[in-house]
Each structure stands twice: as structure tokens, then as C-alpha cells.
Scaffold this motif. Sequence first.
Motif, PDB file in Angstrom:
ATOM      1  N   GLN A  85       0.581  -1.104  -0.048  1.00  0.00           N
ATOM      2  CA  GLN A  85       0.170  -0.050   0.165  1.00  0.00           C
ATOM      3  C   GLN A  85       0.840   1.394   0.192  1.00  0.00           C
ATOM      4  O   GLN A  85       0.387   2.427   0.271  1.00  0.00           O
ATOM      5  N   TRP A 127       2.130   3.115  -2.345  1.00  0.00           N
ATOM      6  CA  TRP A 127       1.489   4.065  -3.196  1.00  0.00           C
ATOM      7  C   TRP A 127       0.423   4.623  -2.575  1.00  0.00           C
ATOM      8  O   TRP A 127       0.288   6.134  -3.083  1.00  0.00           O
ATOM      9  N   ILE A 128      -0.513   4.278  -1.774  1.00  0.00           N
ATOM     10  CA  ILE A 128      -1.497   5.073  -1.028  1.00  0.00           C
ATOM     11  C   ILE A 128      -1.043   5.715   0.017  1.00  0.00           C
ATOM     12  O   ILE A 128      -1.236   6.914   0.274  1.00  0.00           O
ATOM     13  N   ARG A 141      -0.789  10.721 -13.529  1.00  0.00           N
ATOM     14  CA  ARG A 141      -2.022  11.400 -13.479  1.00  0.00           C
ATOM     15  C   ARG A 141      -1.925  12.549 -14.530  1.00  0.00           C
ATOM     16  O   ARG A 141      -2.831  12.715 -15.478  1.00  0.00           O
ATOM     17  N   TRP A 189     -10.568  -2.915  -5.368  1.00  0.00           N
ATOM     18  CA  TRP A 189     -10.044  -1.997  -4.375  1.00  0.00           C
ATOM     19  C   TRP A 189      -9.014  -1.239  -5.214  1.00  0.00           C
ATOM     20  O   TRP A 189      -8.976   0.043  -5.083  1.00  0.00           O
ATOM     21  N   LEU A 190      -8.114  -1.591  -5.834  1.00  0.00           N
ATOM     22  CA  LEU A 190      -7.257  -0.954  -6.864  1.00  0.00           C
ATOM     23  C   LEU A 190      -8.064   0.010  -7.834  1.00  0.00           C
ATOM     24  O   LEU A 190      -7.822   0.951  -7.961  1.00  0.00           O
ATOM     25  N   ARG A 223     -10.869   1.251  -7.811  1.00  0.00           N
ATOM     26  CA  ARG A 223     -11.793   2.189  -7.172  1.00  0.00           C
ATOM     27  C   ARG A 223     -10.928   3.404  -7.193  1.00  0.00           C
ATOM     28  O   ARG A 223     -11.522   4.596  -6.954  1.00  0.00           O
ATOM     29  N   HIS A 224      -9.604   3.381  -7.152  1.00  0.00           N
ATOM     30  CA  HIS A 224      -8.523   4.646  -7.209  1.00  0.00           C
ATOM     31  C   HIS A 224      -8.889   5.583  -8.426  1.00  0.00           C
ATOM     32  O   HIS A 224      -9.011   4.768  -9.439  1.00  0.00           O
ATOM     33  N   ARG A 270     -17.214   3.800  -0.771  1.00  0.00           N
ATOM     34  CA  ARG A 270     -16.109   4.340  -0.033  1.00  0.00           C
ATOM     35  C   ARG A 270     -15.636   3.511   1.430  1.00  0.00           C
ATOM     36  O   ARG A 270     -14.901   3.744   1.937  1.00  0.00           O
ATOM     37  N   TRP A 302     -14.199   0.362   0.767  1.00  0.00           N
ATOM     38  CA  TRP A 302     -12.896   0.794   0.117  1.00  0.00           C
ATOM     39  C   TRP A 302     -11.878   1.156   1.583  1.00  0.00           C
ATOM     40  O   TRP A 302     -10.817   0.503   1.738  1.00  0.00           O
ATOM     41  N   TYR A 303     -12.170   1.837   2.302  1.00  0.00           N
ATOM     42  CA  TYR A 303     -11.419   2.100   3.508  1.00  0.00           C
ATOM     43  C   TYR A 303     -11.581   0.935   4.565  1.00  0.00           C
ATOM     44  O   TYR A 303     -10.520   0.711   5.149  1.00  0.00           O
ATOM     45  N   TYR A 312      -8.644  -1.259   3.225  1.00  0.00           N
ATOM     46  CA  TYR A 312      -7.403  -0.483   3.506  1.00  0.00           C
ATOM     47  C   TYR A 312      -7.074  -0.379   4.919  1.00  0.00           C
ATOM     48  O   TYR A 312      -5.690  -0.861   5.167  1.00  0.00           O
TER      49      TYR A 312
END
Length: 303
Positions: free
Chosen positions: A172, A174-175, A200, A254-255, A257-258, A287, A290-291, A294
Motif C-alpha cells: 500500500q 503508493w497510497i 495522472r 479495491w485498486l 476504485r482509485h 467508500r 474501500w476504507y 485499506y
Amino acid sequence: MGLGGGWDAKPVSRANIAQANDCVNTALESGINFFDHADIYTLGKAEQVFGEVLAQRPELRKRIYIQSKCGIRFSDDQGPKRYDLSADWIRESVEGSLRRLNTDYLDVLMLHRPDPLMQAEEIARVFDELRSAGKVHYFGVSNMHHHQIAYLQQALDAPLVANQIEASLLKQDWIDEGVYAGNSDGQDINFNAGTLEYCRREHMQLQSWGSLAQGLYSGRAVSDKSEAVIRTSVLVAKLAAAYNVSPEAIVLAWLIRHPANIQPVIGSTDCGRIAGASQAGNITLSREHWYALYESAKGMELP
């Protein structure tokens, strides 16, 4: 990267070719038409066995995209394991990949790892040569941070189209890099701040390798793993039932969703897992879910 058998000198077998055909068929039936390779995968046999599929079914080439990578050299009589982004090695690697894959061109060529000795102008010249010859249509990088990408890009006439990084529910950084901005608890994170945002901003496709976390959350035995892995595996199964998809789909969702529009590399030769992973595009995690994933995978509450 598992096609072609083991990482050894054994020749490609009929069983290996049959497996490759099954994987390609399952991928196409699941709406997947982009295939990721590297010259080193199973010591070249992954490309070779894929090339056997194309030799048997040449009509497939127009239906698919093929990406390969170069730049990693294993220990040999010339030296230790090393990275080589010299023009000579890039050229030789591409010729080898084209030969093994039984194709005239690569849709995308990636530089597999940053080479401390790389020279941007030299790379630019060989890229121009390969593009002009019709051997490579687009170029990208892998495992590079944004400073390295920007340095390379300033020498190129065409934009780099993708950056493949290690990213998953298990890995994780990268997050975390953004979540822990300005927080001393994140001082040991080694991802390089700004890489995600750079890609991006420059419209570079972000790809993730290791996306399925080696099956840790989707069926692999985890009794000897950490409490966080065990708890997350249970949560993934619960969400899979709630969304009516496979556990693999939850891990990839999960990936996806970013908002960076990450393109996960599945990296499996199990047809069931390939089909299951393809379901990720059919759902959007809330959301809260997702959290929840995480936080569970991190094993701690967010700062």
C-alpha cells in the motif's frame, strides 16, 4: 509470467502450450485482450509459449495487445545480475521478444527497471529506430519514480504511455505516501511522493504488478500469516458474497476504485482466477468498503 513452465532450462512442452491456449481463451472470453510479458519471464519461455499460440492461431494477433519489457539481465559469464538500458541491449531484447512471440511488432515496450547508467539521449535514439522500423508502437516504463520518468521524457519525441508499479491491497505504499503526507509516522515509506500525481497529470496509464497479492486474500492458506492478513482475507470473502463476485474481483476492485484509473496486471495462469478477476470491472466498491479493506490490510487505524 508463469506461462511456459518453470524458471529453468526445460523445453516448452505440449502441456505448456495447451495451458497458454486455455489462458488466452479464458482471457478473451472474459473481455481481457491486453497481455503483459517480459523477456525474462520463465527465462524467455513465457514469450515463447505465447508465440506458439500465435503460430497456431495467427488471426488472434489483430484482436490483442502485446506488451513486453526489457532491461533486466541475470548473472552470466559476463557479470552479475544487472540492469541494462543501453541501446544495444534494448535492441537485442526487442529482437528476441519478437522472435519468441512470433510477431512483427510490440504494441508497448517497457523499460523494466531503472538503470543507474541509463542515458536518456541514447534511449531516445533506439526508441526512434524501433518505432520507425514498425517494431514497437508505444513505449513505457516500469518501477520508475517521477523524477526518472521526467528525465527520460525530456529526451523523447513521443510521450511515455504507461508506468507499471507494484501496487495491491498488500503493498500500500503508493497510497500511504499521500495519506501520511506531513506525518512522521510515514517517514519510512519508500514510494516517492508525487509519482502517482505525475502520472495522472501526464496522462500516463498506471499499471500495477502483484495486483492479486499472490492470492493471500482470495483463497490461499493464511493460517500462518499475520492477523491483518487473516482478518482481511475474511473481509474480502464477506464482501465477495455481498457484491456477488469472486474474491479476486474484490481485491482488484479495491485498486480500480482509485481515481488514477489503474490497470491491474493479473499475473495468474489459473483460468478460474482469470475469469474471477475479470468481474472486478462489474462493481464499484463503496467508500466505506474501500476504507475498510485499506484499514484491515494495514492492520491499524488511519492517522
